[in-house]
Motif scaffolding. Structure first.
Motif, short mmCIF file in Angstrom:
data_model
loop_
_atom_site.label_atom_id
_atom_site.label_comp_id
_atom_site.label_asym_id
_atom_site.label_seq_id
_atom_site.Cartn_x
_atom_site.Cartn_y
_atom_site.Cartn_z
N HIS A 346 2.84 -3.39 9.05
CA HIS A 346 1.93 -4.54 9.07
C HIS A 346 2.72 -5.83 8.95
N LEU A 347 2.19 -6.90 9.54
CA LEU A 347 2.81 -8.21 9.36
C LEU A 347 2.52 -8.74 7.96
N ASP A 348 1.32 -8.46 7.48
CA ASP A 348 0.92 -8.90 6.16
C ASP A 348 1.51 -7.92 5.13
N PRO A 349 2.45 -8.39 4.30
CA PRO A 349 3.13 -7.44 3.40
C PRO A 349 2.18 -6.77 2.41
N GLY A 350 1.01 -7.37 2.20
CA GLY A 350 0.04 -6.76 1.27
C GLY A 350 -0.77 -5.65 1.92
N ALA A 351 -0.74 -5.56 3.26
CA ALA A 351 -1.59 -4.58 3.95
C ALA A 351 -0.88 -3.24 4.07
N GLY A 352 -1.63 -2.18 4.06
CA GLY A 352 -1.09 -0.85 4.35
C GLY A 352 -0.46 -0.14 3.17
N SER A 353 -0.60 -0.72 1.95
CA SER A 353 0.07 -0.07 0.81
C SER A 353 -0.66 1.20 0.37
N ASP A 354 -1.82 1.47 0.97
CA ASP A 354 -2.53 2.71 0.63
C ASP A 354 -2.19 3.85 1.61
N ARG A 355 -1.14 3.65 2.40
CA ARG A 355 -0.76 4.66 3.42
C ARG A 355 0.73 4.94 3.41
N LEU A 356 1.08 6.14 3.87
CA LEU A 356 2.48 6.51 4.11
C LEU A 356 2.60 7.01 5.53
#
Ligand code: PLP
Length: 388
Positions: A346-356
């Protein structure tokens, strides 16, 4: 293999982070045979400057292959042979993107494409998406808004077929609508079609390029996943005026067709039937590995959420509530397993932290099972800690 390959082995860690092929699957013997045959068949013409768009015999073979694996085959004038999808994207950026332009990208998307595009000093922004991928109407709205604010949208980049990192594909309606949006707004879609032939259930969905028929799609193809990344060989299909602009680049005028010797060797690898046999073999290999990882994750990872990918190399794993992919990584590596946190895509560093992102291409089924077991223990520990 220090100083020879990109991959770095970390003893004790089952590394599910690398999107690299199984070393044992790389066709060293068959490629050596094809090289000998190509040198006998093409003689000195294999070793001099090649035709700008790529050697005719490879383009002819590619057209026939694409007629089988996609809904339409390009004309010869619509093909340009590249040094792989990454180098193709680099050339597309050189033609389409100027510093300060906006480039829209799918979210999540292939993290290293973001780097190639960012090298152009453009303003990268995510296109609107939901669980089914990019949203055509929202993308049209965004393009029009950016336009009215005086921005130039250079292109939209996406991996619509067996995407990296999600393994998911855009459905047929969205494909059509997106092509219509591109045509209406005069925006180029850059379709990264790297995984088309690594399909495990059925034929891959038709490409955006085949829907657009001479329209606003530039499609990037690659031999990295079907044959070997070390070839650094791929292709572009685009309308003939775009292909002419590629051929006209000073870089091609000076050096000739990109990666000419690998290209003529691939023409021989294809024409001799080796390509078709090899793709059948690796498809079977990676289907088995996908099934091994899917089974192990289902059995070992508490609260695992994912869609079974029907192509490509990746499983996009959703974490239980309260578990953060980045915070988990150090502990996971201490426990002997690694992965790429979802934020990387993701471009937004806060997005996607619930995935691997878990890759099943590099490791054998027993290692995949061991990795899933270790990951399951680490996630269970994180869930327990979150509940304290
Ligand atoms: C979506 C996607 N595009 C491009 C590439 C790289 O392709 P190439 O090796 O042909 O540059 C990869 C490799 O991981 C990929 O996943």
């Amino acid at each position: 293999m220090d100083g020879v390959v990109q991959y770095v082995r970390r003893p004790g860690i089952v590394d599910l982070g690398w999107g690299h092929p199984d070393p044992g699957s790389l066709p060293t013997g068959e490629w050596a045979e094809a090289t000998g045959e190509a040198l006998r068949r093409f003689g000195w013409t294999a070793l001099t400057y090649g035709a700008g768009a790529g050697p005719g015999p490879l383009i002819e073979w590619l057209r026939a292959n694409l007629a089988e694996v996609d809904a339409a085959a390009p004309r010869a004038s619509e093909v340009f042979v590249t040094g792989g999808a990454s180098q193709g994207l680099e050339m597309v950026c050189a033609l389409l993107a100027r510093p300060g332009d906006v480039v829209l990208v799918d979210a999540p998307t292939y993290h290293l494409a973001l780097r190639i595009i960012a090298d152009r000093e453009v303003d990268l922004r995510p296109a609107p998406t939901d669980d089914g991928g990019i949203l055509p109407a929202g993308t049209e709205e965004l393009i029009r808004r950016l336009d009215s604010e005086g921005h130039r949208v250079a292109f939209v980049y996406l991996v619509p077929t067996y995407g990296n990192p999600t393994g998911a594909s855009l459905d047929g309606n969205r494909r059509r609508e997106l092509v219509e949006v591109a045509a209406r707004t005069g925006t180029t879609l850059v379709e990264d079609d790297t995984y088309r032939e690594l399909t495990y259930e059925a034929r891959a969905p038709r490409s955006l390029w085949s829907i657009a028929a001479g329209g606003p799609v530039v499609r990037l193809g690659s031999f990295a996943k079907t044959v070997a990344p070390g070839l650094r060989l791929g292709w572009i299909t685009a309308d003939r005026s775009f292909v002419r602009r590629l051929v006209d680049r000073g870089f091609v005028d000076s050096g000739g067709g990109v990666n000419h010797l690998a290209a003529v060797t691939m023409a021989q690898f294809g024409a001799s039937g080796r390509y078709a046999r090899h793709v059948r073999t690796v498809r079977e290999l990676y289907r088995t590995r996908r099934d091994a990882l899917v089974g192990a994750v289902r059995g070992q990872v508490p609260g695992a959420r994912f869609r079974v990918p029907d192509g490509g190399w990746f499983l996009w794993l959703g974490l239980p509530a309260g578990v953060d992919a980045r915070s988990l990584l150090a502990g996971a590596e201490r426990a002997g397993v690694s992965y790429l946190p979802g934020n990387r895509f993701h471009l937004d560093p806060g997005a996607g932290s619930d995935r691997l992102r878990l890759s099943f291409s590099l490791l054998a089924p027993d290692a995949l099972a061991e990795g899933a077991q270790r990951l399951g223990r680490v996630i269970a520990g994180a869930v327990a800690a979150a509940q304290l």
